[in-house]
Design a protein around this motif. Structure first.
Motif, PDB file in Angstrom:
ATOM      1  N   PRO A 154      15.338  44.794  30.486  1.00 36.92           N
ATOM      2  CA  PRO A 154      15.048  46.518  30.765  1.00 36.92           C
ATOM      3  C   PRO A 154      14.048  47.260  31.827  1.00 36.92           C
ATOM      4  CG  PRO A 154      14.150  46.450  28.669  1.00 36.92           C
ATOM      5  CD  PRO A 154      14.834  45.296  28.896  1.00 36.92           C
ATOM      6  N   GLY A 155      13.081  46.680  31.995  1.00 35.34           N
ATOM      7  CA  GLY A 155      11.976  46.919  33.160  1.00 35.34           C
ATOM      8  C   GLY A 155      11.782  48.223  32.372  1.00 35.34           C
ATOM      9  N   PRO A 156       9.744  48.457  32.013  1.00 35.77           N
ATOM     10  CA  PRO A 156       9.270  47.566  33.773  1.00 35.77           C
ATOM     11  C   PRO A 156       8.632  46.584  32.813  1.00 35.77           C
ATOM     12  CG  PRO A 156       8.054  49.264  31.995  1.00 35.77           C
ATOM     13  CD  PRO A 156       9.084  49.443  31.619  1.00 35.77           C
ATOM     14  N   HIS A 194      18.275  54.522  23.307  1.00 29.29           N
ATOM     15  CA  HIS A 194      17.895  54.715  24.977  1.00 29.29           C
ATOM     16  C   HIS A 194      19.438  54.118  24.910  1.00 29.29           C
ATOM     17  CE1 HIS A 194      16.984  54.813  28.705  1.00 29.29           C
ATOM     18  NE2 HIS A 194      16.553  53.763  28.944  1.00 29.29           N
ATOM     19  N   ARG A 228      13.648  62.362  27.970  1.00 33.96           N
ATOM     20  CA  ARG A 228      13.326  61.278  27.176  1.00 33.96           C
ATOM     21  C   ARG A 228      12.213  61.268  26.350  1.00 33.96           C
ATOM     22  NH1 ARG A 228      11.303  55.906  30.086  1.00 33.96           N
ATOM     23  NH2 ARG A 228      13.812  54.915  30.250  1.00 33.96           N
ATOM     24  N   ARG A 282      14.340  51.024  21.466  1.00 33.99           N
ATOM     25  CA  ARG A 282      15.114  51.866  20.975  1.00 33.99           C
ATOM     26  C   ARG A 282      15.701  50.571  22.257  1.00 33.99           C
ATOM     27  NH1 ARG A 282      11.759  55.937  24.633  1.00 33.99           N
ATOM     28  NH2 ARG A 282      10.776  55.199  26.852  1.00 33.99           N
ATOM     29  N   VAL A 283      15.850  50.377  23.260  1.00 35.78           N
ATOM     30  CA  VAL A 283      17.046  49.369  23.800  1.00 35.78           C
ATOM     31  C   VAL A 283      17.760  47.876  23.039  1.00 35.78           C
ATOM     32  CG1 VAL A 283      17.115  47.790  25.792  1.00 35.78           C
ATOM     33  CG2 VAL A 283      15.118  49.828  26.166  1.00 35.78           C
ATOM     34  N   GLN A 322       5.699  47.081  23.386  1.00 37.66           N
ATOM     35  CA  GLN A 322       5.427  48.852  23.460  1.00 37.66           C
ATOM     36  C   GLN A 322       4.747  49.106  23.117  1.00 37.66           C
ATOM     37  OE1 GLN A 322       8.948  50.881  23.344  1.00 37.66           O
ATOM     38  NE2 GLN A 322       9.229  49.572  24.703  1.00 37.66           N
ATOM     39  N   ARG A 378       9.610  43.996  26.886  1.00 43.61           N
ATOM     40  CA  ARG A 378       8.078  44.692  26.565  1.00 43.61           C
ATOM     41  C   ARG A 378       7.761  44.423  25.855  1.00 43.61           C
ATOM     42  NH1 ARG A 378       5.213  49.418  27.937  1.00 43.61           N
ATOM     43  NH2 ARG A 378       7.014  50.633  26.835  1.00 43.61           N
TER      44      ARG A 378
HETATM   45  N1  ASP Z   1      12.264  51.177  29.807  1.00 50.07           N
HETATM   46  C1  ASP Z   1      12.948  51.029  28.407  1.00 50.07           C
HETATM   47  C2  ASP Z   1      12.816  51.752  27.694  1.00 50.07           C
HETATM   48  O1  ASP Z   1      11.959  53.741  28.117  1.00 50.07           O
HETATM   49  C3  ASP Z   1      11.858  49.846  28.296  1.00 50.07           C
HETATM   50  C4  ASP Z   1      10.686  49.641  27.905  1.00 50.07           C
HETATM   51  O2  ASP Z   1       9.681  50.738  28.051  1.00 50.07           O
HETATM   52  O3  ASP Z   1      10.180  48.954  27.941  1.00 50.07           O
HETATM   53  O4  ASP Z   1      12.879  52.142  26.418  1.00 50.07           O
END
Ligand code: ASP
Length: 305
Positions: free
Chosen positions: A262-264, A129, A101, A169-170, A224, A222
């Motif tokens: 996808p969280g958080p 992702h 990551r 990225r999601v 970012q 979320r």
């Molecule tokens: N967990 C997801 C990511 O790593 C979504 C996010 O962080 O908002 O992209």
């Protein structure tokens, strides 16, 4: 050697079937193998993670491998070692795979160039992702009765992805897999949080009601803030008012619409409690499915099927 860098390169149908086999197996017996093998998998995390990291750690253990977790702040990365040198070092120590990551888009590609072990992208900047998109697709596949995964089984379904599309990225990885499976995808964000150039095969809008109307799936994202330049979001209150997924808004969707994230989660910002915890929410189901999907993905990358 099969690396997993983007969603487009995944053998999706096989991975869905394999994840389902793992889910069934884990329900019957969640214990890891009695005879672990001497195989190390490095989990190289240059950015925070809860779900993805925990799922990959579990995947390693379930395959009898040992997860070697390396976080940026507790490694030679803080001494200025480059990503490629870190990857070379881990390969010299004999790791069988590297999960990465990284805040920078393209980092996994740089790793692939020097690695002699498979690289698995666990999220690179605002780029991709792939295993998150795969677990989201798997969650929908189960929800819709596990149709033949080689068909366009999401044809006729509308998916609204609402939130910070620009930095997500999601959203990008999901767009690939959802449209491959035939879904109609809407991307909804304030104008400043839509991508500069429209993403392929998606309807872009800043009208949340239009995006959600008659949707089968609503995916909230979320904000970012860690990737956001100053001034992209003038007012959080206006964002809540115009983009939050709440019960009132969800009434515009199909009655059997499901909600994903996808969280958080930032409760009270992109989604309210009633929806996050409500009957239509698949959020914890996504988390659960993240384990079997990561086991399947890791097995595939290790060349074990
Ligand atoms: N967990 C997801 C990511 O790593 C979504 C996010 O962080 O908002 O992209």
């Amino acid at each position: 050697m099969p690396h997993i860098v983007t969603a487009a390169e995944l053998p999706v149908a096989e991975l869905l079937i394999r994840a389902e086999q793992w889910r069934t197996r884990l329900q019957a017996n969640p214990a890891p193998p009695v005879q672990p093998r001497a195989a190390l998998i490095a989990l190289l995390f240059y950015e925070p993670s809860t779900r993805t990291r925990a799922a990959f750690e579990q995947a390693c253990v379930l395959l009898g491998c040992h997860p070697l977790v390396i976080t940026a702040e507790a490694s030679s990365i803080v001494k200025g070692e480059s990503l490629q040198d870190t990857v070379r070092t881990l390969c010299a120590q004999g790791v069988r795979g590297i999960v990465i990551r990284h805040p920078q888009a393209g980092a996994p590609v740089a790793a692939v160039q020097v690695a002699d072990a498979p690289i698995l992208n666990a999220g690179d900047g605002a780029h991709e992702h792939p295993t998150q998109a795969l677990l989201d697709l798997y969650t929908l596949w189960r929800r819709y009765g596990m149709p033949d995964p080689t068909t366009r089984w999401l044809a006729g379904r509308k998916v609204a992805i609402v939130g910070d599309i620009r930095h997500s990225r999601v959203a990008r990885s999901n767009l690939t897999l959802l449209t491959q499976a035939g879904a109609e995808v809407w991307l909804c964000a304030p104008p400043t949080l839509l991508p500069d150039a429209p993403l392929p095969h998606a309807t872009h809008t800043h009208d949340t009601d239009a995006a959600i109307r008659d949707a089968d799936v609503v995916m909230a994202l979320r904000l970012q803030t860690e990737r956001m330049a100053q001034g992209l979001l003038p007012s959080l209150n206006a964002y809540r008012r115009d983009y939050q997924i709440n019960a009132e808004r969800l009434r515009l969707a199909k009655p059997d619409c499901v909600v994903m994230h996808p969280g958080p989660i930032q409760r009270g910002v992109e989604i309210d409690d009633a929806v996050a915890d409500g009957a239509q929410s698949l959020i914890l189901e996504q988390v659960r499915n993240g384990v079997s999907v990561r086991v399947a993905a890791l097995e595939y990358a290790l060349g074990e099927w």
